[in-house]
Design a protein around this motif. Structure first.
Motif, PDB file in Angstrom:
ATOM      1  N   THR A 231       0.834  -1.209   0.000  1.00 34.25           N
ATOM      2  CA  THR A 231       0.000   0.000   0.000  1.00 34.25           C
ATOM      3  C   THR A 231       0.865   1.253   0.000  1.00 34.25           C
ATOM      4  O   THR A 231       1.987   1.224   0.530  1.00 34.25           O
ATOM      5  CB  THR A 231      -0.919   0.017   1.249  1.00 34.25           C
ATOM      6  OG1 THR A 231      -1.743   1.189   1.219  1.00 34.25           O
ATOM      7  CG2 THR A 231      -0.130   0.030   2.543  1.00 34.25           C
ATOM      8  N   PRO A 232       0.354   2.349  -0.555  1.00 37.74           N
ATOM      9  CA  PRO A 232       0.984   3.638  -0.274  1.00 37.74           C
ATOM     10  C   PRO A 232       0.697   3.989   1.186  1.00 37.74           C
ATOM     11  O   PRO A 232      -0.321   3.563   1.732  1.00 37.74           O
ATOM     12  CB  PRO A 232       0.249   4.615  -1.205  1.00 37.74           C
ATOM     13  CG  PRO A 232      -0.576   3.780  -2.123  1.00 37.74           C
ATOM     14  CD  PRO A 232      -0.817   2.480  -1.449  1.00 37.74           C
ATOM     15  N   LEU A 233       1.550   4.774   1.813  1.00 38.35           N
ATOM     16  CA  LEU A 233       1.312   5.235   3.192  1.00 38.35           C
ATOM     17  C   LEU A 233       1.482   6.740   3.261  1.00 38.35           C
ATOM     18  O   LEU A 233       2.498   7.273   2.800  1.00 38.35           O
ATOM     19  CB  LEU A 233       2.345   4.644   4.156  1.00 38.35           C
ATOM     20  CG  LEU A 233       2.131   3.330   4.853  1.00 38.35           C
ATOM     21  CD1 LEU A 233       3.187   3.170   5.948  1.00 38.35           C
ATOM     22  CD2 LEU A 233       0.737   3.155   5.419  1.00 38.35           C
ATOM     23  N   ILE A 234       0.487   7.387   3.844  1.00 39.29           N
ATOM     24  CA  ILE A 234       0.561   8.833   4.078  1.00 39.29           C
ATOM     25  C   ILE A 234       0.292   9.045   5.565  1.00 39.29           C
ATOM     26  O   ILE A 234      -0.731   8.585   6.087  1.00 39.29           O
ATOM     27  CB  ILE A 234      -0.501   9.592   3.255  1.00 39.29           C
ATOM     28  CG1 ILE A 234      -0.328   9.293   1.759  1.00 39.29           C
ATOM     29  CG2 ILE A 234      -0.413  11.108   3.516  1.00 39.29           C
ATOM     30  CD1 ILE A 234      -1.472   9.810   0.891  1.00 39.29           C
ATOM     31  N   GLY A 235       1.221   9.724   6.244  1.00 37.40           N
ATOM     32  CA  GLY A 235       1.053   9.921   7.684  1.00 37.40           C
ATOM     33  C   GLY A 235       1.417  11.335   8.092  1.00 37.40           C
ATOM     34  O   GLY A 235       2.179  12.022   7.406  1.00 37.40           O
TER      35      GLY A 235
END
Ligand code: IPD
Length: 268
Positions: A231-235
């Motif tokens: 998955t892409p991850l944005i945090g």
């Protein structure tokens, strides 16, 4: 339960201090060491004994009963490249999911003796001290990020996103271990996170630690993290910074690219 898991993880960490050899997996950037394999074997044996009937998904080719109610999601050494080169920046990452929801996360960095833990609804702790995300605005933010290490065809998209984010925040960091980077975000040492394609064993424990510390972590465009695919991850440390980083990611990443990445199922 948490204390027992910590004890097992710390015992496993002793195996990272023994001599090891390195070999390639899918290519030169994708290495594994005998220490990764030994740590994983040890964790599998001990955790299976501790919670009979539980399932496993782990980086070094372990997938067992992963439709069980309780599933361990394990990276025996996150930051294997660092570890294999003697860079003292790597961690054992162990998450326990119940019916698809992470309820315990433990990230332990053997080289520095830093322990990060969280239990669902009970906060996150670094060496026993409660953690909280920073209150830095975007322009003062440090972004932890990476290229698409194992799929270099996504490099241009990563570079575009990183360039734009770098132009708006304070600086970027690439430490080479996602599990620890998520803990740094949880502990207020950095403020933003982006990676285009990452595995559940890299982020499962860090996800709980970060969200228990008040941070946000999702897939593309707010997609929930499902623990069964890349998955892409944005945090981010807060909603405003998360929205701003998501907007930058959305300039270059499309829904179809995200779907292509999340269609890559993983089972260890
Ligand atoms: C990797 C590290 C790295 C991240 C990669 C991961 P590994 O895990 O977390 O920082 O950029 O996406 O796969 O292979 O060292 O366990």
């Amino acid at each position: 339960m948490l204390d027992h898991i910590i004890a097992i993880v710390k015992e496993a960490a002793a195996l990272t201090r023994e001599a090891f050899s390195v070999h390639n997996k899918s290519g030169d950037a994708d290495v594994v060491t005998t220490a990764d394999e030994n740590v994983q074997r040890f964790l599998h044996e001990k955790l299976a004994c501790y919670l009979p009937g539980s399932g496993f998904v782990a980086e070094e080719g372990l997938s067992a009963a992963n439709d069980a109610d309780y599933v361990w999601i394990i990276d025996p050494i996150d930051g294997t490249m660092n570890f294999s080169r003697g860079i003292r920046h790597h961690a054992i990452s162990v998450a326990l999911a119940h019916k698809g929801e992470v309820i315990i996360g433990v990230v332990y960095a053997p080289a520095t003796d830093d322990l990060y833990v969280a239990q669902k609804g009970r906060g996150a702790f670094h060496n026993g001290k409660p953690m909280a995300v920073s209150d830095k605005p975007f322009r003062q933010g440090l972004l932890c990020t990476a290229m698409s290490l194992y799929r270099k065809e996504y490099t241009d998209v990563c570079l575009d996103i990183i360039r734009d984010a770098y132009g708006e925040c304070s600086d970027i960091r690439r430490f080479g271990t996602a599990a620890l980077e998520l803990c740094y975000l949880a502990d207020g040492l950095c403020d933003l996170y982006f990676e285009i394609r990452i595995f559940p064993w890299d982020y499962a424990a860090g996800y709980l630690i970060l969200t228990e510390a008040g941070g946000i972590l999702t897939g593309f465009a707010g997609d929930p993290l499902t623990l069964d695919c890349t998955t892409p991850l944005i945090g981010a440390n807060n909603e405003e910074n998360y929205r701003r980083l998501s907007e930058i990611v959305g300039r270059y990443m499309t829904r179809s690219l995200s779907d292509e990445i999340t269609a890559q199922r993983v089972d260890g």
